[in-house]
Write a protein that holds these residues in place. Sequence first.
Motif, PDB file in Angstrom:
ATOM      1  N   GLU A 183       0.816  -1.208   0.000  1.00 55.00           N
ATOM      2  CA  GLU A 183       0.000   0.000   0.000  1.00 55.00           C
ATOM      3  C   GLU A 183       0.851   1.260   0.000  1.00 55.00           C
ATOM      4  OE1 GLU A 183      -3.128  -0.420  -0.423  1.00 55.00           O
ATOM      5  OE2 GLU A 183      -3.205  -2.571  -0.011  1.00 55.00           O
ATOM      6  N   GLY A 184       2.184   1.083  -0.001  1.00 58.65           N
ATOM      7  CA  GLY A 184       3.055   2.260   0.008  1.00 58.65           C
ATOM      8  C   GLY A 184       2.995   3.032   1.319  1.00 58.65           C
ATOM      9  N   LEU A 185       2.662   2.313   2.414  1.00 58.31           N
ATOM     10  CA  LEU A 185       2.647   2.976   3.716  1.00 58.31           C
ATOM     11  C   LEU A 185       4.074   3.119   4.224  1.00 58.31           C
ATOM     12  CD1 LEU A 185      -0.222   0.961   5.455  1.00 58.31           C
ATOM     13  CD2 LEU A 185      -0.391   3.139   4.237  1.00 58.31           C
ATOM     14  N   ALA A 186       4.369   4.223   4.881  1.00 55.87           N
ATOM     15  CA  ALA A 186       5.699   4.402   5.470  1.00 55.87           C
ATOM     16  C   ALA A 186       5.549   4.486   6.977  1.00 55.87           C
ATOM     17  CB  ALA A 186       6.345   5.671   4.927  1.00 55.87           C
ATOM     18  N   PHE A 187       6.419   3.773   7.683  1.00 54.71           N
ATOM     19  CA  PHE A 187       6.450   3.872   9.133  1.00 54.71           C
ATOM     20  C   PHE A 187       7.804   4.424   9.534  1.00 54.71           C
ATOM     21  CE2 PHE A 187       3.654   0.304   8.080  1.00 54.71           C
ATOM     22  CZ  PHE A 187       2.475   0.778   8.626  1.00 54.71           C
ATOM     23  N   GLU A 188       7.878   5.000  10.718  1.00 52.99           N
ATOM     24  CA  GLU A 188       9.167   5.559  11.151  1.00 52.99           C
ATOM     25  C   GLU A 188      10.237   4.480  11.213  1.00 52.99           C
ATOM     26  OE1 GLU A 188       9.204   8.201  14.438  1.00 52.99           O
ATOM     27  OE2 GLU A 188       7.434   9.292  13.744  1.00 52.99           O
ATOM     28  N   THR A 189       9.876   3.342  11.789  1.00 58.17           N
ATOM     29  CA  THR A 189      10.798   2.210  11.825  1.00 58.17           C
ATOM     30  C   THR A 189      10.430   1.301  10.655  1.00 58.17           C
ATOM     31  OG1 THR A 189      10.237   2.271  14.153  1.00 58.17           O
ATOM     32  CG2 THR A 189      11.816   0.585  13.442  1.00 58.17           C
ATOM     33  N   GLU A 190      11.424   0.839   9.889  1.00 54.68           N
ATOM     34  CA  GLU A 190      11.066  -0.081   8.810  1.00 54.68           C
ATOM     35  C   GLU A 190      10.663  -1.416   9.405  1.00 54.68           C
ATOM     36  OE1 GLU A 190      12.450  -1.788   4.480  1.00 54.68           O
ATOM     37  OE2 GLU A 190      13.652  -2.192   6.249  1.00 54.68           O
ATOM     38  N   LEU A 191       9.544  -1.910   8.934  1.00 53.77           N
ATOM     39  CA  LEU A 191       9.076  -3.208   9.387  1.00 53.77           C
ATOM     40  C   LEU A 191       9.539  -4.257   8.395  1.00 53.77           C
ATOM     41  CD1 LEU A 191       5.501  -2.484  10.598  1.00 53.77           C
ATOM     42  CD2 LEU A 191       7.283  -3.677  11.839  1.00 53.77           C
ATOM     43  N   ARG A 192      10.047  -5.358   8.913  1.00 52.67           N
ATOM     44  CA  ARG A 192      10.476  -6.448   8.049  1.00 52.67           C
ATOM     45  C   ARG A 192       9.667  -7.694   8.363  1.00 52.67           C
ATOM     46  NH1 ARG A 192      15.397  -6.019   5.697  1.00 52.67           N
ATOM     47  NH2 ARG A 192      15.898  -8.217   5.928  1.00 52.67           N
ATOM     48  N   SER A 193       9.438  -8.496   7.316  1.00 58.09           N
ATOM     49  CA  SER A 193       8.804  -9.786   7.542  1.00 58.09           C
ATOM     50  C   SER A 193       9.667 -10.614   8.478  1.00 58.09           C
ATOM     51  CB  SER A 193       8.648 -10.530   6.218  1.00 58.09           C
ATOM     52  OG  SER A 193       8.346 -11.889   6.465  1.00 58.09           O
ATOM     53  N   LEU A 248      -3.610  -9.710  16.988  1.00 56.62           N
ATOM     54  CA  LEU A 248      -3.706 -11.167  17.149  1.00 56.62           C
ATOM     55  C   LEU A 248      -4.167 -11.848  15.868  1.00 56.62           C
ATOM     56  CD1 LEU A 248      -5.249 -11.708  20.714  1.00 56.62           C
ATOM     57  CD2 LEU A 248      -2.874 -11.305  20.031  1.00 56.62           C
ATOM     58  N   THR A 249      -4.733 -11.086  14.916  1.00 51.85           N
ATOM     59  CA  THR A 249      -5.246 -11.710  13.690  1.00 51.85           C
ATOM     60  C   THR A 249      -4.356 -11.429  12.482  1.00 51.85           C
ATOM     61  OG1 THR A 249      -6.599  -9.806  13.073  1.00 51.85           O
ATOM     62  CG2 THR A 249      -7.620 -11.432  14.536  1.00 51.85           C
ATOM     63  N   VAL A 250      -3.220 -10.748  12.699  1.00 54.62           N
ATOM     64  CA  VAL A 250      -2.332 -10.418  11.576  1.00 54.62           C
ATOM     65  C   VAL A 250      -1.326 -11.557  11.369  1.00 54.62           C
ATOM     66  CG1 VAL A 250      -0.664  -8.744  10.689  1.00 54.62           C
ATOM     67  CG2 VAL A 250      -2.643  -7.945  12.001  1.00 54.62           C
ATOM     68  N   ALA A 251      -1.006 -11.824  10.103  1.00 63.99           N
ATOM     69  CA  ALA A 251      -0.173 -12.981   9.745  1.00 63.99           C
ATOM     70  C   ALA A 251       1.266 -12.852  10.216  1.00 63.99           C
ATOM     71  CB  ALA A 251      -0.184 -13.179   8.229  1.00 63.99           C
ATOM     72  N   CYS A 286      -1.610  -1.217  13.336  1.00 66.82           N
ATOM     73  CA  CYS A 286      -2.885  -1.879  13.608  1.00 66.82           C
ATOM     74  C   CYS A 286      -3.906  -0.879  14.142  1.00 66.82           C
ATOM     75  CB  CYS A 286      -2.690  -3.026  14.607  1.00 66.82           C
ATOM     76  SG  CYS A 286      -1.940  -4.478  13.851  1.00 66.82           S
ATOM     77  N   GLU A 287      -3.455   0.036  15.010  1.00 65.60           N
ATOM     78  CA  GLU A 287      -4.390   1.029  15.532  1.00 65.60           C
ATOM     79  C   GLU A 287      -4.902   1.914  14.407  1.00 65.60           C
ATOM     80  OE1 GLU A 287      -2.473   2.908  18.864  1.00 65.60           O
ATOM     81  OE2 GLU A 287      -2.763   1.101  20.094  1.00 65.60           O
ATOM     82  N   MET A 288      -3.973   2.320  13.520  1.00 67.57           N
ATOM     83  CA  MET A 288      -4.343   3.185  12.399  1.00 67.57           C
ATOM     84  C   MET A 288      -5.345   2.496  11.473  1.00 67.57           C
ATOM     85  SD  MET A 288      -1.572   4.937   9.874  1.00 67.57           S
ATOM     86  CE  MET A 288      -1.416   3.646   8.668  1.00 67.57           C
ATOM     87  N   LEU A 289      -5.124   1.172  11.250  1.00 61.47           N
ATOM     88  CA  LEU A 289      -5.917   0.457  10.246  1.00 61.47           C
ATOM     89  C   LEU A 289      -7.111  -0.270  10.851  1.00 61.47           C
ATOM     90  CD1 LEU A 289      -2.781  -1.018   8.453  1.00 61.47           C
ATOM     91  CD2 LEU A 289      -4.284   0.738   7.484  1.00 61.47           C
ATOM     92  N   LEU A 299     -13.202 -14.197  10.781  1.00 63.19           N
ATOM     93  CA  LEU A 299     -14.177 -14.714   9.825  1.00 63.19           C
ATOM     94  C   LEU A 299     -13.552 -14.925   8.458  1.00 63.19           C
ATOM     95  CD1 LEU A 299     -17.151 -15.455   9.249  1.00 63.19           C
ATOM     96  CD2 LEU A 299     -17.468 -13.102   8.489  1.00 63.19           C
ATOM     97  N   GLY A 300     -12.924 -13.884   7.939  1.00 64.80           N
ATOM     98  CA  GLY A 300     -12.400 -14.025   6.579  1.00 64.80           C
ATOM     99  C   GLY A 300     -11.326 -13.025   6.301  1.00 64.80           C
ATOM    100  N   GLU A 301     -11.557 -12.274   5.263  1.00 65.77           N
ATOM    101  CA  GLU A 301     -10.543 -11.412   4.703  1.00 65.77           C
ATOM    102  C   GLU A 301     -10.072 -10.324   5.655  1.00 65.77           C
ATOM    103  OE1 GLU A 301     -10.216  -8.909   0.549  1.00 65.77           O
ATOM    104  OE2 GLU A 301     -11.953 -10.098   1.115  1.00 65.77           O
ATOM    105  N   LEU A 302      -8.795 -10.329   5.963  1.00 69.43           N
ATOM    106  CA  LEU A 302      -8.208  -9.208   6.670  1.00 69.43           C
ATOM    107  C   LEU A 302      -7.171  -8.644   5.704  1.00 69.43           C
ATOM    108  CD1 LEU A 302      -7.815  -7.553   9.245  1.00 69.43           C
ATOM    109  CD2 LEU A 302      -6.150  -9.252   9.962  1.00 69.43           C
ATOM    110  N   LEU A 303      -6.178  -9.456   5.411  1.00 69.33           N
ATOM    111  CA  LEU A 303      -5.151  -9.087   4.452  1.00 69.33           C
ATOM    112  C   LEU A 303      -5.050 -10.213   3.429  1.00 69.33           C
ATOM    113  CD1 LEU A 303      -2.372  -8.033   6.961  1.00 69.33           C
ATOM    114  CD2 LEU A 303      -3.725  -6.489   5.549  1.00 69.33           C
ATOM    115  N   PRO A 304      -5.630 -10.058   2.254  1.00 72.54           N
ATOM    116  CA  PRO A 304      -5.500 -11.140   1.279  1.00 72.54           C
ATOM    117  C   PRO A 304      -4.090 -11.199   0.693  1.00 72.54           C
ATOM    118  CG  PRO A 304      -6.750  -9.324   0.338  1.00 72.54           C
ATOM    119  CD  PRO A 304      -6.422  -8.940   1.753  1.00 72.54           C
ATOM    120  N   ARG A 305      -3.740 -12.335   0.116  1.00 67.52           N
ATOM    121  CA  ARG A 305      -2.481 -12.539  -0.615  1.00 67.52           C
ATOM    122  C   ARG A 305      -1.256 -12.214   0.235  1.00 67.52           C
ATOM    123  NH1 ARG A 305      -3.314 -11.712  -6.079  1.00 67.52           N
ATOM    124  NH2 ARG A 305      -1.207 -12.535  -6.252  1.00 67.52           N
TER     125      ARG A 305
END
Lengths: 336, 336
Positions: A185-195, A265-268, A257-260, A328-334
């Motif tokens: 989504e081209g979101l920028a955070f102050e700290t880079e998040l890595r998988s 607990l439900t994020v991959a 998560c707060e922003m979105l 239930l279902g779709e939070l973050l597809p793909r």
Amino acid sequence: MEKTIRMSHGAGGRMMADLIAEVFVPTLDNRYLREMADAARVEASGGGRLAVTTDAFVVQPLVFPGGDIGSLSVHGTVTDLAMVGARPLWLTAAFILEEGLEIDLLRQIVRSMAEAARGAGVAIVAGDTKVVERGRGDGLYITTTGVGVVPPGIEVGPDRGSPGDVVLLSGSVGDHGIAVLSRREGLAFETELRSDSAPLHGLVETLLAAAPHTHALRDPTRGGLAAALNELALSSGVGVEIDEAKVPVRPAVRAACEMLGFDPLTVANEGKLVAFVPAEEADAALAALRAHPLGQEAAAIGFVTADHPGMVLARTPIGGRRIVDMPLGELLPRIC
Amino acid sequence: MEKTIRMSHGAGGRMMADLIAEVFVPTLDNRYLREMADAARVEASGGGRLAVTTDAFVVQPLVFPGGDIGSLSVHGTVTDLAMVGARPLWLTAAFILEEGLEIDLLRQIVRSMAEAARGAGVAIVAGDTKVVERGRGDGLYITTTGVGVVPPGIEVGPDRGSPGDVVLLSGSVGDHGIAVLSRREGLAFETELRSDSAPLHGLVETLLAAAPHTHALRDPTRGGLAAALNELALSSGVGVEIDEAKVPVRPAVRAACEMLGFDPLTVANEGKLVAFVPAEEADAALAALRAHPLGQEAAAIGFVTADHPGMVLARTPIGGRRIVDMPLGELLPRIC
């Protein structure tokens, strides 16, 4: 049941569970599938036990902070084998290429797979490539299948959780999902998040050496920790109670998560595991996890109970209790 | 090498071979992959030998005369295991579903997989489902992976062909390719053409019982008999000479090929095998193939020679000789 497939059918939540339970498991019926483990354990001749697992990877974008579809496909499959206590040995990889894919990008991804395989000590022994027309794929899909060996004496399964078990989590949650989403989504955070994508067989080996009676393991991928705990609770016929304040969440993940409006607990995740360990081995297990590079932030987050079987409860930071539902279902597809 | 993937990179011909040889094999380098067999043979603990193979299925249409993507995916994988002499035991299946797929069609295809698996005596022990957005797939892609056991004493491999071997073909060529094409393009023939999709492990068992020193087996799928013979000639470092008049081709397939300008030797099959058998076991092998329901039209179509290694020649019906080239690329895309 719906009449057509929706994105939510792939999101790791209740809709996916229903699809699998209604369409796949009863039709392809056998005891291996019914177990709903991360890998199937089959009996090889001579009494050895093999573990077999498969995963299709459709993550978008193909390259993201901390990995790409190639390393992810190797790590995910190695980790699924580890979730039944198996030592990963051989992988296969099948590629569905979309017409127009840059061959240099394909090279980069295959190199990344090779590095991941070397790092995990497995060989990619067989493969296949198919090409589909532009608009019938999305650059590249990879299906990896893994075969491993379950050492004698190891009995880990999603149905073995038992009241009194301590629930351990190997580190912070939500890193993979938010890292992929931020790139997409081209979101920028102050700290880079890595998988957090990583192969967990070494961490599991360390854990099982310290806590050989570990009952159940699961990697909380699609649907996050919420889905993983609900699946284990259902398979084992037990209740789970966690202390939400004890679940490690990185500040950047919490902020995203707060922003979105997401529940962390439900994020991959891709390089985390949750373990149900008998109380008498829990301290040793936690110390072993923390001594391993992939488990430094491990925490005891709760316990298994005979109360409310099939249900996961969380004590909230302000002292209440809430039901942690299967998403239930779709939070973050793909996402994988 | 091209810069982007083209449909021809998936067509089973020289362009696919080049892609695999340049991008995949050297990067994922190991001796199993280098063998370029239909299934990799790996050593299990205790001295047993396992065979592992994987295939992504992207056939369009999903349902065609004589089968569907579900039965095809099971048959193809069982047959690939049989091509190294393995007894198929366990399959995994990973599904990439496109948003909007009719769930009733999915049910039908999963039922078809279950029937095919029962028919072949294998269990589908693990699976995965992913969903992609409309326009990022084509209804349904299935990747099946198979694990089997190679019985002691069986040594069949694509590199074992030897001068003097007789080349056997288990039946008519081109049925699958023309059947799928006819449904896709709405072509009508006087005789309905059906795919020859079938699991060949039983036929191979029969063959190996009669001709235990069989050197090489291959199922001529994408790229047809021409590609299969060229691959075996290259792997074994031998020449192959066939008598074109001896290759069984159904009249309807021959008519379709003449109309469309195809060479039947390059059209895909799904339930056929080609075998390189030592001369002294060839008669027994041919009789055994013909006694099996899937090999009734088997024929001896040529021989292996030390001349022109890596090259396949055909005697034409009018007495000349022609080179049977590896097809370059796209003839019929999305055929399996």
